[in-house]
Motif scaffolding. Structure first.
Motif, short mmCIF file in Angstrom:
data_model
loop_
_atom_site.label_atom_id
_atom_site.label_comp_id
_atom_site.label_asym_id
_atom_site.label_seq_id
_atom_site.Cartn_x
_atom_site.Cartn_y
_atom_site.Cartn_z
N ALA A 212 0.83 -1.20 0.00
CA ALA A 212 0.00 0.00 0.00
C ALA A 212 0.87 1.26 0.00
N ALA A 213 1.97 1.23 0.76
CA ALA A 213 2.88 2.38 0.80
C ALA A 213 3.53 2.61 -0.56
N ILE A 214 3.90 1.52 -1.22
CA ILE A 214 4.55 1.63 -2.53
C ILE A 214 3.58 2.16 -3.58
N LEU A 215 2.37 1.59 -3.60
CA LEU A 215 1.38 2.01 -4.59
C LEU A 215 0.90 3.43 -4.33
N GLY A 216 0.89 3.84 -3.07
CA GLY A 216 0.38 5.16 -2.73
C GLY A 216 1.40 6.28 -2.86
N SER A 217 2.65 5.95 -3.11
CA SER A 217 3.68 6.98 -3.22
C SER A 217 3.88 7.35 -4.69
N GLY A 218 4.54 8.48 -4.90
CA GLY A 218 4.76 8.97 -6.25
C GLY A 218 5.85 8.20 -6.98
N PRO A 219 6.23 8.65 -8.17
CA PRO A 219 7.30 7.99 -8.92
C PRO A 219 8.58 7.91 -8.10
N LYS A 220 9.18 6.74 -8.09
CA LYS A 220 10.35 6.48 -7.23
C LYS A 220 11.60 6.28 -8.09
N ASP A 221 12.61 7.10 -7.85
CA ASP A 221 13.87 6.98 -8.58
C ASP A 221 14.76 5.94 -7.90
N VAL A 222 15.16 4.93 -8.67
CA VAL A 222 16.04 3.88 -8.17
C VAL A 222 17.29 3.89 -9.02
N ARG A 223 18.44 3.89 -8.37
CA ARG A 223 19.70 3.90 -9.09
C ARG A 223 20.49 2.64 -8.76
N LEU A 224 20.94 1.98 -9.82
CA LEU A 224 21.76 0.78 -9.69
C LEU A 224 23.18 1.14 -10.11
N ALA A 225 24.14 0.89 -9.24
CA ALA A 225 25.54 1.19 -9.54
C ALA A 225 26.34 -0.11 -9.53
N PHE A 226 27.05 -0.35 -10.62
CA PHE A 226 27.84 -1.56 -10.77
C PHE A 226 29.31 -1.23 -10.57
N GLY A 227 29.93 -1.91 -9.61
CA GLY A 227 31.33 -1.66 -9.31
C GLY A 227 32.27 -2.47 -10.16
N ALA A 228 33.55 -2.27 -9.94
CA ALA A 228 34.56 -3.01 -10.69
C ALA A 228 34.52 -4.49 -10.29
N PRO A 229 34.55 -5.39 -11.26
CA PRO A 229 34.51 -6.82 -10.96
C PRO A 229 35.71 -7.26 -10.13
N LEU A 230 35.49 -8.24 -9.28
CA LEU A 230 36.54 -8.80 -8.44
C LEU A 230 36.82 -10.24 -8.87
N PRO A 231 38.05 -10.68 -8.77
CA PRO A 231 38.34 -12.08 -9.12
C PRO A 231 37.65 -13.03 -8.14
N ALA A 232 37.19 -14.15 -8.66
CA ALA A 232 36.44 -15.10 -7.82
C ALA A 232 37.33 -16.14 -7.17
N ASN A 233 38.64 -16.07 -7.42
CA ASN A 233 39.52 -17.13 -6.92
C ASN A 233 40.26 -16.76 -5.65
N GLY A 234 39.83 -15.68 -4.98
CA GLY A 234 40.48 -15.29 -3.74
C GLY A 234 39.78 -15.86 -2.52
N ASP A 235 40.28 -15.50 -1.35
CA ASP A 235 39.65 -15.92 -0.10
C ASP A 235 38.27 -15.29 -0.01
N ARG A 236 37.23 -16.11 0.25
CA ARG A 236 35.86 -15.61 0.18
C ARG A 236 35.58 -14.56 1.26
N LYS A 237 36.22 -14.66 2.41
CA LYS A 237 35.99 -13.67 3.47
C LYS A 237 36.60 -12.33 3.09
N VAL A 238 37.78 -12.37 2.49
CA VAL A 238 38.42 -11.13 2.04
C VAL A 238 37.60 -10.53 0.90
N THR A 239 37.14 -11.38 -0.01
CA THR A 239 36.33 -10.90 -1.12
C THR A 239 35.04 -10.27 -0.62
N ALA A 240 34.42 -10.88 0.39
CA ALA A 240 33.19 -10.34 0.95
C ALA A 240 33.41 -8.96 1.54
N ARG A 241 34.51 -8.78 2.26
CA ARG A 241 34.81 -7.47 2.86
C ARG A 241 35.10 -6.43 1.77
#
Length: 267
Positions: A212-241
């Motif tokens: 109801a809140a979404i339908l009752g509000s006006g036009p909503k601007d949403v921005r998607l920002a894509f960052g620089a890709p990271l290698p997938a072969n590193g330590d997953r905890k370091v990659t997550a941070r």
């Protein structure tokens, strides 16, 4: 709200009735191009809900990628899926929701049982298989939703799916890409903190109240920002941070209407 409901009823509903069996046929027989129908569906839904989605940066277009993002509410799914052909990782309860669960399955959503720690391995394996097929998979890495003013710590449990996919795929082109999602304005005016309930799923807010809140509000601007890709072969905890820090910097810039950090500074 009335006009939006009329649009959804007269445009989205007929489209869904026609497209649903087509999508079911495509998914059941594992035919190529399964992303086409969902992309059209979410574009119509985004328009009907009053979302004006813009993108900054470039999503990885070729090859398998795991997109790791902040999470504000279910509108995130509509915003992202209306612009980029992706699959999502979602909590298993959604699979049991009426109608929504069916749509999620036909969108090839990967479900995770968050109450069972042992389910992470199964989910990671399913994610790695999907990524190895060349798909883009979105993981809301905070594990919960927030109001969109800051980023919660990223959970690393499922980040290893990308590196597993490298072994399955036999190639080093699998990457992890940070994605920041920001709701910046309603009806052209900057979104204040107390107005965020009109887009975010906050606390114990019910589905009906949120819709109801979404339908009752006006036009909503949403921005998607894509960052620089990271290698997938590193330590997953370091990659997550690293991914968390990148998303946090991009989100802060988007909310403040400032230029995004350079790619060199986002990783």
């Amino acid at each position: 709200m009335i006009l939006r409901l009329v649009f959804l009823g007269l445009v989205l509903l007929p489209f869904t009735l026609v497209a649903l069996p087509i999508q079911a046929f495509i998914v059941f027989f594992r035919l190529p191009g399964w992303q086409v129908v969902p992309l059209m569906f979410f574009k119509i839904l985004a328009f009907g809900l009053g979302l004006r989605v813009s993108m900054q940066g470039e999503p990885v277009a070729d090859g398998p990628v795991l997109l790791v993002a902040n999470h504000i509410g279910w509108l995130d799914i509509v915003a992202v899926a209306s612009r980029v052909p992706v699959s999502f990782v979602a909590k298993s309860e959604i699979a049991r929701w009426p109608v929504v669960g069916l749509f999620a399955k036909l969108h090839r959503t990967i479900f995770v049982e968050r109450t069972r720690r042992t389910d992470s391995r199964r989910t990671a394996n399913e994610m790695s298989t999907r990524i190895a097929e060349g798909a883009s998979v979105v993981l809301f890495a905070e594990g919960t939703s927030d109001i969109g003013t800051h980023v919660l710590p990223f959970r690393s449990a499922l980040m290893g799916a990308a590196s597993t996919a490298m072994g399955t795929n036999g190639g080093s082109q699998v990457v992890i890409q940070p994605l920041a999602i920001a709701y910046t304005a309603i009806s052209g005016l900057p979104l204040s903190r107390h107005e965020r309930h009109q887009v975010a799923w906050i606390g114990d807010m019910g589905v009906g109240d949120n819709l109801a809140a979404i339908l009752g509000s006006g036009p909503k601007d949403v921005r998607l920002a894509f960052g620089a890709p990271l290698p997938a072969n590193g330590d997953r905890k370091v990659t997550a941070r690293t991914a968390e820090a990148s998303v946090r910097r991009m989100l802060n810039a988007l909310n403040r209407r400032e230029p995004l950090p350079s790619a060199a500074n986002m990783v």
